[in-house]
Design an enzyme around this catalytic site. Structure first.
Site, mmCIF file in Angstrom:
data_model
loop_
_atom_site.group_PDB
_atom_site.id
_atom_site.type_symbol
_atom_site.label_atom_id
_atom_site.label_comp_id
_atom_site.label_asym_id
_atom_site.label_seq_id
_atom_site.Cartn_x
_atom_site.Cartn_y
_atom_site.Cartn_z
ATOM 1 C CE LYS A 22 31.986 44.965 34.910
ATOM 2 N NZ LYS A 22 33.225 44.187 34.656
ATOM 3 C CG ASP A 24 39.719 43.457 35.787
ATOM 4 O OD1 ASP A 24 39.231 42.844 34.822
ATOM 5 O OD2 ASP A 24 40.686 44.230 35.684
ATOM 6 C CD GLU A 168 36.214 45.583 35.645
ATOM 7 O OE1 GLU A 168 36.110 45.518 34.418
ATOM 8 O OE2 GLU A 168 36.208 44.584 36.382
#
Length: 321
Positions: A22, A24, A168
């Site tokens: 994931k 950011d 993240e």
């Protein structure tokens, strides 16, 4: 296509999912009409092409083949990790191309690509695994863009690796899922790594509307190496109604005319309290100056005094900041 917050697929389903880091950053759709041009659109639909001039050469990498790519624009810190605070200096410059060019020299961005909904023809009805193969087959790797890998299965190990490396979180994508434009789908699941720490309450902001008379947010801090209480952010979520009422009573009892933070934060409408309440908050990352990102309240810690708590600022910026 948007991901839904959730948990890892079960062990029995693990091999039916792919796992991606994931990121950011700022989500973008990249339009390549096949004539050398590139168009970047944010989730809002806004044309943000001019904000990122270093991505213009991407317009010619596929020659005359038209394509639509899905990805995320990142700004990387000195450790090579996505830093949203750095990226903020690049966002919002779509209508200021001269300033965007100057910022590009100071804070270059990197575009990570993770899907291809269109490649000479619509691919939205193809499965994720087939779209992923088409994307990787394009070999999109350049000075300011790349196609990070995805792993199939081993979700628990992948999530643990993101935590160990201060990333993240993880996005889980079902291998047989089609691309659903504009839909927050259960076929994509996002898991954000959250951290928890003790904080000291030094103030609050009055709530509005149905929260009139109650705290809308508390202002929290942590001790630095010199023992000063440094402001690390405002927390406005995570309470039940009963917890908020109880907190209001405690804040009234601790009311003070003096700001306990050093230096005093510029927070309009703040009400100060004696720094004797300890709470535990959850947050995603810290900014470069130590502020908590996306904090939410977990619980009061009546078992701890400010002196006994582990509420201390890290010696160096935390992961992500």
């Amino acid at each position: 296509m948007l991901a839904t917050p959730g948990r890892l697929p079960s062990a029995a389903q693990d091999r039916r999912w792919a796992y991606e880091t994931k990121q950011d950053g700022q989500r973008v759709m990249v339009y390549l009409p096949g004539d050398g041009r590139v168009l970047l659109r944010a989730r809002s639909g806004e044309d943000i092409t001019a904000a990122y001039p270093e991505l213009r050469p991407l317009g010619s990498v596929l020659g005359s083949t038209p394509a639509v790519l899905d990805g995320e624009v990142l700004a990387l810190d000195e450790r090579g990790r996505a830093d949203f605070q750095l990226l903020q200096s690049r966002m919002g410059l779509a209508h200021a191309p001269a300033r965007a060019a100057r910022q590009a020299a100071r804070v270059p961005v990197h575009l990570v690509l993770f899907d291809v909904p269109y490649l000479a023809e619509p691919l939205v009805r193809l499965s994720y695994v087939r779209r992923r193969a088409r994307l990787e087959g394009l070999g999109l790797a350049g000075p300011h863009w790349s196609t990070p890998g995805a792993v199939t299965g081993h979700g628990a190990e992948a999530l643990r690796a993101t935590r160990e490396h201060g990333l993240e979180g993880l996005v889980c994508k079902r291998l047989d899922s089609v691309y659903e434009p504009g839909v927050r789908s259960r076929a994509w699941i996002k898991i954000r790594n959250m951290r928890a720490e003790d904080v000291i309450v030094g103030g609050w902001l009055p709530g509005k509307g149905r929260l009139t008379g109650l705290p809308g947010a508390v202002l929290v801090g942590q001790r630095d190496a010199d023992g000063r209480l440094r402001y690390v952010g405002g927390v406005g979520t995570g309470w039940s109604e009963a917890e908020r009422v109880r907190l209001a009573e405690l804040l009234r009892d601790a009311a003070s005319d003096r700001c306990p933070f050093a230096p005093a934060p510029r927070v309009t409408g703040a009400r100060w309290v004696a720094p004797r309440l300890v709470g535990e908050v959850r947050y995603s990352t810290r900014t470069r100056n130590g502020m908590l990102r996306q904090p939410s309240w977990l619980r009061l810690r009546p078992d701890l005094t400010p002196e006994e708590s582990a509420a201390a600022l890290p010696a160096e910026p935390g992961p992500g900041g």
